[in-house]
Design a protein around this motif. Structure first.
Motif, short mmCIF file in Angstrom:
data_model
loop_
_atom_site.label_atom_id
_atom_site.label_comp_id
_atom_site.label_asym_id
_atom_site.label_seq_id
_atom_site.Cartn_x
_atom_site.Cartn_y
_atom_site.Cartn_z
N MET A 193 0.88 -1.18 0.00
CA MET A 193 0.00 0.00 0.00
C MET A 193 0.91 1.22 0.00
SD MET A 193 -3.31 0.75 0.09
CE MET A 193 -3.27 2.34 -0.77
N THR A 194 1.02 1.90 -1.15
CA THR A 194 2.04 2.94 -1.29
C THR A 194 1.57 4.09 -2.16
OG1 THR A 194 4.41 3.27 -1.73
CG2 THR A 194 3.20 1.88 -3.29
N GLY A 195 2.50 4.97 -2.50
CA GLY A 195 2.18 6.15 -3.28
C GLY A 195 1.95 7.34 -2.36
N ALA A 196 0.96 8.15 -2.69
CA ALA A 196 0.69 9.37 -1.93
C ALA A 196 -0.18 9.05 -0.71
CB ALA A 196 0.01 10.39 -2.82
N VAL A 197 0.40 8.27 0.21
CA VAL A 197 -0.28 7.89 1.45
C VAL A 197 0.57 8.36 2.63
CG1 VAL A 197 -1.44 5.92 0.40
CG2 VAL A 197 0.81 5.60 1.46
N ALA A 198 -0.05 8.40 3.82
CA ALA A 198 0.67 8.90 5.00
C ALA A 198 1.79 7.97 5.43
CB ALA A 198 -0.33 9.11 6.15
N ASN A 199 1.56 6.66 5.34
CA ASN A 199 2.53 5.70 5.85
C ASN A 199 2.54 4.45 4.97
OD1 ASN A 199 4.36 4.40 7.63
ND2 ASN A 199 2.65 3.36 8.64
N ASP A 213 -10.35 -0.01 3.19
CA ASP A 213 -9.77 -0.56 4.42
C ASP A 213 -8.25 -0.62 4.34
OD1 ASP A 213 -12.13 -0.85 5.84
OD2 ASP A 213 -12.50 -2.89 5.11
N CYS A 214 -7.74 -0.98 3.16
CA CYS A 214 -6.28 -1.03 2.98
C CYS A 214 -5.67 0.37 3.06
CB CYS A 214 -5.94 -1.68 1.62
SG CYS A 214 -6.36 -3.42 1.50
N LEU A 215 -6.34 1.33 2.45
CA LEU A 215 -5.86 2.71 2.49
C LEU A 215 -5.81 3.22 3.92
CD1 LEU A 215 -5.04 5.32 1.03
CD2 LEU A 215 -7.48 5.84 0.75
N ALA A 216 -6.80 2.87 4.71
CA ALA A 216 -6.82 3.29 6.12
C ALA A 216 -5.63 2.73 6.88
CB ALA A 216 -8.13 2.85 6.78
N MET A 217 -5.18 1.54 6.54
CA MET A 217 -4.02 0.93 7.19
C MET A 217 -2.75 1.74 6.92
SD MET A 217 -5.24 -1.65 8.80
CE MET A 217 -3.90 -2.77 9.23
N ALA A 218 -2.72 2.45 5.78
CA ALA A 218 -1.58 3.30 5.42
C ALA A 218 -1.76 4.74 5.88
CB ALA A 218 -1.36 3.26 3.91
N GLY A 219 -2.74 4.97 6.74
CA GLY A 219 -2.96 6.31 7.27
C GLY A 219 -3.73 7.22 6.36
N LEU A 409 1.18 -4.65 8.51
CA LEU A 409 0.03 -4.53 9.40
C LEU A 409 -1.04 -5.55 9.03
CD1 LEU A 409 -0.34 -0.63 9.56
CD2 LEU A 409 0.88 -2.14 11.14
N GLU A 410 -1.65 -6.13 10.05
CA GLU A 410 -2.73 -7.09 9.86
C GLU A 410 -4.06 -6.35 9.75
OE1 GLU A 410 -2.67 -10.46 9.63
OE2 GLU A 410 -0.47 -10.54 9.74
N LEU A 411 -4.74 -6.54 8.65
CA LEU A 411 -6.04 -5.92 8.44
C LEU A 411 -7.13 -6.86 8.94
CD1 LEU A 411 -7.97 -3.79 7.32
CD2 LEU A 411 -7.62 -4.76 5.04
#
Length: 480
Positions: A193-199, A213-219, A409-411
């Motif tokens: 989960m990458t690119g313009a994400v927080a983490n 849900d995956c995006l939320a895991m990356a902040g 991270l475990e989703l």
């Protein structure tokens, strides 16, 4: 493997099977095709060919594809560092099952931490597995390019690695095989989960988990508007923010990449076919760089994209060219995108033109015939490799290239929507009904009788809330 090639691939693998599936008594470090089939494993790095069918063969070379072809993705690298012993063990087991005399894990020579982890695992397990260090170029992870690098052999046009005594399986697939040897079902997927994400993170997600849900895991992301790539920047599929609301994790999801609206890659992937054809007529200068840099041409294939562009420049109707031998070579294009994203100095789109001509040829029923004589790679191939970083820069995604992603991270979502088609072959038939309480790992989709496919299982414990011919929805709660 590309989804557009599914009918051909299915036929090739079905006719290439040489060893019947057997039920055997297993030792601690053995794996059988029945276990792989029961676990529902498909190729994790491509179009999702059912692994129990692909590995039903005898070969000289088993190659584990650990080159992580696409820039930006980090899933395989994380697995090699954190699951090295499991991957090495699975490679040895699979090599024994296929009778391979040579078992290689092929990865990029720049992967220092991964090489150290795998080397230690090989020593610890006294494994026959060896490492093959590839240069850091695109598309190193293309299976035909990898076969050429590791063995020196050229897979014939319209052929598969089995034609030259090889079978290739992805790193994540190997890890799933290890789990199957311990009777664990394929219900969760590691993805980037990458690119313009927080983490930027590696997410271990249940099949059917939503992109949101995956995006939320990356902040999350600070962008108001964005596009989402499923897969990498070169061959991944692009979705708008609205379309991304319907995306879910499947067995072949390698990653989600969030991109700003002004990214060059988005412009390139949004060009309509009509414009590509017009540019082929008006802007191609016949420099032949698209051919000179084509990875398949350099392995010895007779593909010459510049000749296809030339023929199109002098015709009114592309359908009149379908009997032309140069144009028919479009069928053996791997769709890697190197021609239009790097080689072409005019910024036009040979890959998209090839895709268009492929569609016309398939509609006509044309099938490319494999040559009878072996082919040889061209000597200049060694000097025409393009670094992955350069590709990322050309596409405007180099800001995310050097991310070192180490966190996983475990989703644990409240709901999953599990597609019944996550593989090459026939969609599964649902075997559950709405209102049914179900445990994780329970069968929810079965292959139709005498059809190619892979079983699909519940990825969370809960209650089935909806069943269609396309998906099964499970909500947390209940249990059995």
């Amino acid at each position: 493997m590309r989804k557009g090639l599914q009918p051909r691939i299915i036929n090739l693998y079905q006719t290439a099977q040489t060893t019947p599936t057997k039920v055997v008594v297993l030792g601690e470090n053995e794996i059988a095709l029945k276990q792989i089939e029961a676990a529902g494993i498909v190729g994790c790095g491509g179009a999702g060919f059912p692994t129990h069918k692909k590995l039903n063969c005898k070969v000289e070379y088993l190659i584990v594809n650990a080159a992580e072809c696409e820039p930006l993705l980090r899933t395989d690298r994380w697995l090699m560092v954190n699951k090295a012993e499991e991957i090495v063990t699975a490679a040895a087991m699979t090599g024994a099952m296929t009778g391979a005399a040579h078992i290689y894990i092929a990865l990029k020579e720049t992967y220092d931490e991964e090489i150290n982890a795998l080397t230690e695992a090989i020593k610890k397990t006294a494994s026959p597995v060896k490492l093959f260090r590839m240069k850091n170029f695109y598309p190193a992870g293309d299976e035909q390019i990898m076969v050429c690098d590791v063995t020196g052999r050229t897979v014939p046009p319209s052929g598969i690695p089995l034609d030259v005594g090889c079978v290739i399986s992805n790193t994540a697939t190997m890890y799933s095989i290890y789990q199957a040897s311990r009777d664990q079902i394929f219900t969760r997927k590691y993805l980037t989960m990458t690119g313009a994400v927080a983490n930027p993170v590696i997410v271990h997600a249940p099949l059917g988990a939503s992109f949101a849900d995956c995006l939320a895991m990356a902040g999350g992301t600070s962008l108001e508007d964005y596009h989402v790539l499923v897969g990498g920047p070169m061959m991944g599929k692009l979705y708008t923010k609205e379309e991304a609301k319907n995306l879910v994790v499947t067995k072949t999801t390698s990653g989600f990449v969030v991109l700003p609206e002004d990214t060059e890659l988005i412009h390139k992937k949004s060009v309509p076919v009509a414009l590509s054809l017009k540019l082929a007529k008006t802007s191609c200068i016949q420099c032949s760089y698209c051919t000179q840099m084509c990875p398949r041409y350099l392995t010895g294939h007779p593909l010459k994209p510049h000749m296809i562009m030339r023929k199109l420049a002098f015709c009114e109707d592309p359908e009149t060219l379908l009997s032309d031998k140069d144009v028919q070579q479009a069928m053996i294009c791997s769709e890697c995108g190197l021609c239009e994203n790097y080689a072409c100095p005019m910024g036009i789109y040979p890959r998209q033109v090839n895709l268009y001509m492929k569609g016309l040829l398939r509609k006509q029923g044309f099938r490319y015939q494999k040559p009878t004589e072996p082919l040889q790679q061209l000597p200049e191939r060694e000097y025409r490799r393009v670094s992955s970083h350069r590709i990322a820069t050309r596409l405007g995604v180099d800001a995310y290239y050097d991310y070192k992603i180490t966190e996983c991270l475990e989703l644990q979502p409240e709901q999953v929507s599990i597609p019944l088609s996550q593989h090459i072959g026939a969609p599964c038939v649902p075997v559950v009904v709405a209102g049914q309480t179900i445990s994780e790992g329970a069968l929810v989709g079965q292959m139709p009788e005498n059809s190619l496919g892979a079983r699909i299982h519940a990825s969370i414990e809960g209650i089935v809330t909806e069943v269609t011919d396309r998906f099964v929805v499970i909500k947390k709660g209940g249990g059995q």
